[in-house]
Design a protein around this motif. Structure first.
Motif, PDB file in Angstrom:
ATOM      1  N   ASN A  18       0.846  -1.188   0.000  1.00 19.43           N
ATOM      2  CA  ASN A  18       0.000   0.000   0.000  1.00 19.43           C
ATOM      3  C   ASN A  18       0.885   1.244   0.000  1.00 19.43           C
ATOM      4  O   ASN A  18       1.001   1.963   0.998  1.00 19.43           O
ATOM      5  N   GLN A  19       1.501   1.478  -1.150  1.00 24.38           N
ATOM      6  CA  GLN A  19       2.428   2.579  -1.336  1.00 24.38           C
ATOM      7  C   GLN A  19       2.186   3.218  -2.700  1.00 24.38           C
ATOM      8  O   GLN A  19       1.684   2.561  -3.611  1.00 24.38           O
ATOM      9  N   PRO A  20       2.541   4.485  -2.872  1.00 27.17           N
ATOM     10  CA  PRO A  20       2.368   5.121  -4.181  1.00 27.17           C
ATOM     11  C   PRO A  20       3.033   4.347  -5.326  1.00 27.17           C
ATOM     12  O   PRO A  20       2.562   4.403  -6.466  1.00 27.17           O
ATOM     13  N   SER A  21       4.092   3.607  -5.019  1.00 23.89           N
ATOM     14  CA  SER A  21       4.778   2.832  -6.057  1.00 23.89           C
ATOM     15  C   SER A  21       3.901   1.717  -6.624  1.00 23.89           C
ATOM     16  O   SER A  21       4.170   1.193  -7.707  1.00 23.89           O
ATOM     17  N   PHE A  22       2.843   1.351  -5.900  1.00 22.64           N
ATOM     18  CA  PHE A  22       1.916   0.315  -6.351  1.00 22.64           C
ATOM     19  C   PHE A  22       1.084   0.780  -7.539  1.00 22.64           C
ATOM     20  O   PHE A  22       0.650  -0.022  -8.364  1.00 22.64           O
ATOM     21  N   ILE A  23       0.883   2.094  -7.648  1.00 22.96           N
ATOM     22  CA  ILE A  23      -0.096   2.644  -8.585  1.00 22.96           C
ATOM     23  C   ILE A  23       0.249   2.365 -10.039  1.00 22.96           C
ATOM     24  O   ILE A  23      -0.610   1.944 -10.822  1.00 22.96           O
ATOM     25  N   ALA A  24       1.492   2.590 -10.422  1.00 24.46           N
ATOM     26  CA  ALA A  24       1.853   2.594 -11.842  1.00 24.46           C
ATOM     27  C   ALA A  24       1.517   1.298 -12.562  1.00 24.46           C
ATOM     28  O   ALA A  24       1.116   1.321 -13.728  1.00 24.46           O
ATOM     29  N   SER A  25       1.672   0.163 -11.901  1.00 20.57           N
ATOM     30  CA  SER A  25       1.473  -1.129 -12.561  1.00 20.57           C
ATOM     31  C   SER A  25       0.080  -1.714 -12.310  1.00 20.57           C
ATOM     32  O   SER A  25      -0.177  -2.862 -12.652  1.00 20.57           O
ATOM     33  N   VAL A 185      -3.164   5.530  -2.470  1.00 26.25           N
ATOM     34  CA  VAL A 185      -3.459   4.597  -3.566  1.00 26.25           C
ATOM     35  C   VAL A 185      -4.960   4.630  -3.836  1.00 26.25           C
ATOM     36  O   VAL A 185      -5.398   4.845  -4.969  1.00 26.25           O
ATOM     37  N   ASP A 186      -5.750   4.435  -2.796  1.00 25.16           N
ATOM     38  CA  ASP A 186      -7.200   4.562  -2.890  1.00 25.16           C
ATOM     39  C   ASP A 186      -7.594   6.023  -2.700  1.00 25.16           C
ATOM     40  O   ASP A 186      -6.887   6.783  -2.031  1.00 25.16           O
ATOM     41  N   PHE A 187      -8.715   6.409  -3.275  1.00 23.26           N
ATOM     42  CA  PHE A 187      -9.066   7.832  -3.347  1.00 23.26           C
ATOM     43  C   PHE A 187      -9.817   8.352  -2.123  1.00 23.26           C
ATOM     44  O   PHE A 187      -9.658   9.512  -1.742  1.00 23.26           O
ATOM     45  N   ASP A 245      -6.529  -6.480   1.094  1.00 24.48           N
ATOM     46  CA  ASP A 245      -6.449  -6.772  -0.336  1.00 24.48           C
ATOM     47  C   ASP A 245      -5.030  -6.529  -0.835  1.00 24.48           C
ATOM     48  O   ASP A 245      -4.516  -7.271  -1.683  1.00 24.48           O
ATOM     49  N   PHE A 246      -4.389  -5.482  -0.324  1.00 23.24           N
ATOM     50  CA  PHE A 246      -3.010  -5.206  -0.718  1.00 23.24           C
ATOM     51  C   PHE A 246      -2.098  -6.382  -0.367  1.00 23.24           C
ATOM     52  O   PHE A 246      -1.238  -6.774  -1.154  1.00 23.24           O
ATOM     53  N   ALA A 247      -2.285  -6.935   0.811  1.00 22.07           N
ATOM     54  CA  ALA A 247      -1.437  -8.039   1.266  1.00 22.07           C
ATOM     55  C   ALA A 247      -1.683  -9.299   0.448  1.00 22.07           C
ATOM     56  O   ALA A 247      -0.734  -9.937  -0.044  1.00 22.07           O
ATOM     57  N   LEU A 248      -2.946  -9.680   0.283  1.00 21.39           N
ATOM     58  CA  LEU A 248      -3.268 -10.932  -0.383  1.00 21.39           C
ATOM     59  C   LEU A 248      -3.012 -10.852  -1.879  1.00 21.39           C
ATOM     60  O   LEU A 248      -2.424 -11.767  -2.477  1.00 21.39           O
ATOM     61  N   PHE A 249      -3.429  -9.764  -2.507  1.00 22.33           N
ATOM     62  CA  PHE A 249      -3.217  -9.616  -3.942  1.00 22.33           C
ATOM     63  C   PHE A 249      -1.732  -9.419  -4.255  1.00 22.33           C
ATOM     64  O   PHE A 249      -1.191 -10.042  -5.168  1.00 22.33           O
TER      65      PHE A 249
END
Length: 260
Positions: A18-25, A185-187, A245-249
């Motif tokens: 759950n970090q901004p780096s997650f967003i791009a991909s 990440v989420d709005f 969801d961040f952890a499992l996905f």
């Protein structure tokens, strides 16, 4: 792992992914291109509905649609003419084609003519005392398909708990719109649905990791499975169960097998 170790493990994975780096991909990158709420809602809805298969393809097709809408989805919905709609006729993503897309555009035009936000489309079937968004999803399905003419083929693209679907894509969309934290990440732009009411967006990756961690007792992946997993996650964090969801996905998609 015992319960305490499992909670620590999952929390560590939430913090990692759950970090901004997650967003791009991730498909969430599509609505992140916009700042106006309605643009975020429309772009997010399509990115979520397209979210099955390869993530790069999902993002590319979502961006293709945004470009066909002149990178102004809300403006397009409000002011499009026949020439604008003609551009959409060549759009296709897997089994989602222009017939489905044109119906979505018609629905959005109807809805936004009377509402400032898409949130009301999901809350119309809910009560404040509802434990989950189940009634909201059922109400959305009925409302979405309430126009005079509905292409029968389009119904397969919008899930409902009534048909025992896990509603993975709509639950992911709701996570994007409802959850709010300092990771961005989420709005968190919707306030009438509480994060505690959200249901985990369960797909093959989430389900596989959940079963390996013995969080699920069934081999099926349907609405009841989503409720079962969310109920467990609520014991870890009653106010924000879907953060896991961040952890499992993340673990399921980005890491090799062999974690604890």
């Amino acid at each position: 792992m015992n319960d305490s170790e499992l909670k620590d493990f999952l929390n560590s994975k939430v913090d990692f992914y759950n970090q901004p780096s997650f967003i791009a991909s991730d498909p969430v990158s599509v609505p992140h291109q916009f700042s106006r709420q309605q643009d975020i809602e429309i772009a997010g809805f399509f990115a979520a509905i397209f979210a099955w298969g390869n993530r790069t393809t999902i993002i590319n097709k979502s961006n293709e649609l945004m470009q066909l809408m002149d990178m102004d989805p809300y403006g397009f919905i409000q002011h499009h003419g026949k020439k604008d709609l003609k551009k959409l006729e060549r759009f296709k993503h897997r089994t989602f084609n222009s017939t489905d897309l044109l119906y979505c555009v018609e629905f959005f035009k109807m809805h936004y003519a009377k509402n400032n936000s898409l949130e009301s489309a999901f809350t119309r079937g809910m009560q404040q005392t509802d434990i989950t968004v189940e009634n909201g999803l059922k109400g959305f399905y009925d409302y979405f398909f309430s126009l005079p003419y509905v292409p029968e083929r389009t119904k397969k693209h919008i899930a409902t708990p009534e048909k025992k679907s896990s509603c993975k894509r709509l639950n992911m969309f709701l996570r994007w719109m409802v959850r709010s934290d300092d990771k961005a990440v989420d709005f968190g732009i919707w306030k009438k649905i509480a994060p505690s009411q959200l249901i985990i967006p369960i797909d093959v990756h989430v389900a596989r990791v959940a079963r390996q961690l013995r969080l699920l007792q069934t081999d099926k992946t349907n609405w009841d499975t989503a409720l079962e997993l969310t109920a467990y996650l609520r014991t870890l964090d009653a106010a924000d169960p879907v953060k896991y969801d961040f952890a499992l996905f993340g673990t399921g998609v980005m890491e090799k097998p062999g974690y604890p």
